[in-house]
Design a protein around this motif. Structure first.
Motif, short mmCIF file in Angstrom:
data_model
loop_
_atom_site.label_atom_id
_atom_site.label_comp_id
_atom_site.label_asym_id
_atom_site.label_seq_id
_atom_site.Cartn_x
_atom_site.Cartn_y
_atom_site.Cartn_z
N LEU A 145 1.13 -1.29 -0.11
CA LEU A 145 -0.02 -0.15 0.08
C LEU A 145 0.87 1.19 0.10
CD1 LEU A 145 -3.10 0.28 -0.37
CD2 LEU A 145 -2.86 0.42 2.27
N GLU A 146 2.15 0.56 0.74
CA GLU A 146 2.99 2.23 0.97
C GLU A 146 3.62 3.10 0.15
OE1 GLU A 146 5.64 1.44 3.53
OE2 GLU A 146 3.87 0.75 5.03
N THR A 147 3.50 2.09 -1.76
CA THR A 147 3.92 1.95 -2.85
C THR A 147 2.93 1.23 -3.80
OG1 THR A 147 4.99 -0.28 -2.78
CG2 THR A 147 6.57 2.13 -1.71
N ASP A 148 2.00 1.62 -3.30
CA ASP A 148 0.79 1.53 -4.25
C ASP A 148 1.29 2.71 -5.81
OD1 ASP A 148 -2.64 0.07 -3.48
OD2 ASP A 148 -2.02 1.15 -5.68
N THR A 149 0.84 1.66 -6.96
CA THR A 149 0.99 2.41 -8.13
C THR A 149 -0.31 3.39 -8.29
OG1 THR A 149 1.79 0.21 -8.99
CG2 THR A 149 1.01 1.61 -10.46
N SER B 146 -0.52 -12.83 -4.44
CA SER B 146 0.10 -12.91 -6.70
C SER B 146 -0.79 -11.83 -6.97
CB SER B 146 -0.47 -14.47 -6.64
OG SER B 146 -0.96 -14.55 -8.25
N LEU B 147 -1.87 -12.05 -6.92
CA LEU B 147 -2.67 -10.65 -7.43
C LEU B 147 -1.88 -9.25 -7.48
CD1 LEU B 147 -4.92 -9.77 -9.39
CD2 LEU B 147 -6.46 -9.77 -7.31
N VAL B 148 -2.23 -8.86 -6.12
CA VAL B 148 -1.23 -7.38 -5.57
C VAL B 148 0.63 -7.54 -6.12
CG1 VAL B 148 0.22 -6.07 -3.44
CG2 VAL B 148 -2.16 -7.76 -3.58
N GLU B 149 1.33 -8.96 -6.56
CA GLU B 149 2.61 -8.79 -6.26
C GLU B 149 2.32 -8.40 -8.30
OE1 GLU B 149 4.00 -12.26 -5.31
OE2 GLU B 149 4.69 -11.44 -3.66
N LEU C 115 0.01 -6.57 -9.98
CA LEU C 115 -0.90 -5.15 -10.06
C LEU C 115 -0.42 -4.23 -9.84
CD1 LEU C 115 -4.60 -6.05 -10.61
CD2 LEU C 115 -3.36 -6.20 -12.26
N LYS C 116 1.30 -4.75 -8.44
CA LYS C 116 1.58 -3.39 -8.01
C LYS C 116 0.90 -2.69 -7.66
CE LYS C 116 4.99 -4.77 -10.60
NZ LYS C 116 4.39 -5.80 -11.86
N SER C 117 -0.18 -3.01 -6.58
CA SER C 117 -1.44 -2.33 -5.88
C SER C 117 -2.19 -3.01 -5.43
CB SER C 117 -2.33 -1.56 -7.77
OG SER C 117 -2.89 -0.51 -6.88
N VAL C 118 -2.70 -2.73 -4.25
CA VAL C 118 -3.49 -3.07 -3.33
C VAL C 118 -4.95 -2.55 -3.47
CG1 VAL C 118 -4.14 -3.33 -1.12
CG2 VAL C 118 -2.52 -3.48 -1.60
N VAL C 119 -4.95 -1.27 -4.16
CA VAL C 119 -6.14 -0.87 -4.76
C VAL C 119 -7.27 -1.57 -6.27
CG1 VAL C 119 -7.46 0.99 -5.68
CG2 VAL C 119 -5.72 0.91 -3.52
N LEU C 120 -5.91 -1.36 -6.67
CA LEU C 120 -6.63 -2.24 -8.36
C LEU C 120 -6.67 -3.89 -7.93
CD1 LEU C 120 -3.73 -1.76 -10.73
CD2 LEU C 120 -6.91 -0.59 -10.84
N SER C 121 -6.36 -3.93 -7.06
CA SER C 121 -6.06 -5.95 -6.91
C SER C 121 -7.72 -5.57 -5.71
CB SER C 121 -5.44 -6.15 -5.89
OG SER C 121 -3.98 -6.40 -6.02
N LEU C 122 -8.01 -5.10 -5.15
CA LEU C 122 -9.19 -4.87 -4.10
C LEU C 122 -10.55 -4.74 -5.86
CD1 LEU C 122 -8.46 -3.03 -1.23
CD2 LEU C 122 -8.96 -5.44 -1.20
#
Lengths: 277, 107
Positions: free
Chosen positions: A121-125, A195-198, A200-207
């Motif tokens: 989340l700290e480096t969320d795209t 795996s999804l967060v890795e 997309l490099k983003s928690v927001v997009l994954s959610l």
């Protein structure tokens, strides 16, 4: 004489140093040939297993490969069926996700897995914005801001974007709300979320993808927004950009399905018999 | 909500991808095909009743189609660009849209 003895010893010594490296190289280079004809699924104790001819599929850590639900088992069987001459594990995302869930090679508890996920989340795209070029900044504002609004409303959290190199400051309450939400997922689903967060490099997009707010294609497009912007300017290179695109889409799709089928108890409601008939 | 045309498009796409997976033998004998058809039929019955399950099936079908298609394209790109021995200088130049100096296009 003495030198002869020395060289033999030196040879053994060097052999001991270099031998393991050679075996690693060999393993990497030689893809395994397809050694089976038929792939089938069998059920035992409510779990699904994959059979390659008569042999049961096992994980890299030699555990029995057994998955808790049918759709995932079918997707895995289809992956093994899709290997025509050689077995390419790097293209078998569903199998890999199951392997990770069964073996749990990093031996993490759900708590640790959730912490790892939230550290993204700290480096969320979506929260990391550019100021120049202006066109890119505008594009990011236009495409990403609605998503940030969505996540704030959906999870009732505070989350800001930032143009600083340090990234945005994440309020503690935001982290704890999302942590609570993610801890509802079981171990298998969390493997999928990681795996999804890795990917997309983003928690927001994954959610957003997990909540079916976005399709896979859209989520991946938003994840590589800057790449797409540069492609529009400089052109597309098939052997790099398209390779990355297909890889990200396959990984994201596999993870999304993996999470869905492992977290939702799938119940089908049959249509009630019509009494008039 | 997805129209029935849209649903059919995704189903057709899935079957097409399954044909790529099972190059030998009819697709109708595969586990994935039978499961897919069963799901589609089951949800046809509940059409009048629950929409959520319906939409969910459609979304999962789209996601699975994306997985199968992307994996196949990825494999094809890999075979094309990385799955063979090193290219000659000429081939590499051609890939980038150039000709080597000793054979200019007009001669």
């Amino acid at each position: 004489m003495a030198t002869g003895v020395f060289s033999v010893h030196a040879g053994r010594f060097l052999g001991r140093i270099f031998a393991p490296m050679q075996t690693i190289e060999r393993q990497m280079a030689a893809a395994r040939k397809r050694f089976y004809k038929n792939v089938s699924i069998s059920q035992s104790n409510g779990m699904y297993e994959i059979n390659l001819d008569r042999r049961k599929l096992k994980t890299p850590m030699s555990r029995l490969f057994s998955v808790p639900n049918e759709p995932i088992a079918i997707a895995v069987a289809t992956e093994w069926e899709a290997q025509h001459k050689e077995i390419k594990m790097s293209h078998m995302h569903m199998t890999q996700l199951c392997n990770t869930a069964i073996d749990n090679p990093s031996k993490k508890t759900p708590q640790q897995i959730v912490d790892d996920i939230l550290s993204f989340l700290e480096t969320d795209t979506i929260c990391y914005r550019e100021e120049s070029p202006v066109e890119l900044a505008e594009l990011e504002e236009r495409e990403w801001e609605p998503l940030l609004d969505w996540v704030r409303q959906r999870y009732d959290i505070q989350l800001q974007s930032s143009t600083s190199i340090h990234g945005p400051t994440i309020p503690k309450a935001t982290k704890s709300t999302l942590k609570k939400h993610l801890l509802h997922f079981n171990h298998w689903s969390l493997v999928g979320v990681t795996s999804l967060v890795e990917t997309l490099k983003s928690v927001v997009l994954s959610l957003a993808l997990m909540d079916k707010h976005l399709t896979v294609e859209k989520a991946v497009a938003l994840a590589r927004l800057e790449t797409e912007f540069q492609i529009m300017r400089w052109g597309n290179v098939e052997w790099a950009h398209d390779m990355e695109l297909t890889d990200l889409r396959a990984r994201a799709a596999a993870s999304a399905l993996f999470i869905h089928y492992n977290s939702e108890r799938v119940t089908t409601m049959e249509k009630a018999p019509s009494w008039s008939a | 909500m997805a129209t029935s045309m849209e649903r059919l498009r995704v189903l057709r796409g899935l079957i097409r991808e399954l044909r790529h997976v099972h190059k030998k033998g009819p697709v109708k004998e595969t586990i994935a095909y039978n499961y897919l058809m069963e799901q589609y039929r089951k949800h046809q019955v509940t059409d009048q009743r629950v929409c959520r399950a319906h939409q969910e099936l459609q979304r999962n079908a789209e996601t699975y189609l994306c997985l199968l298609k992307s994996t196949r394209l990825q494999q094809a790109l890999h075979d094309e660009y990385y799955g063979r021995p090193e290219r000659t200088t000429e081939e590499t130049a051609k890939m980038l849209g150039f000709d080597l100096p000793q054979n200019p296009p007009d001669k």
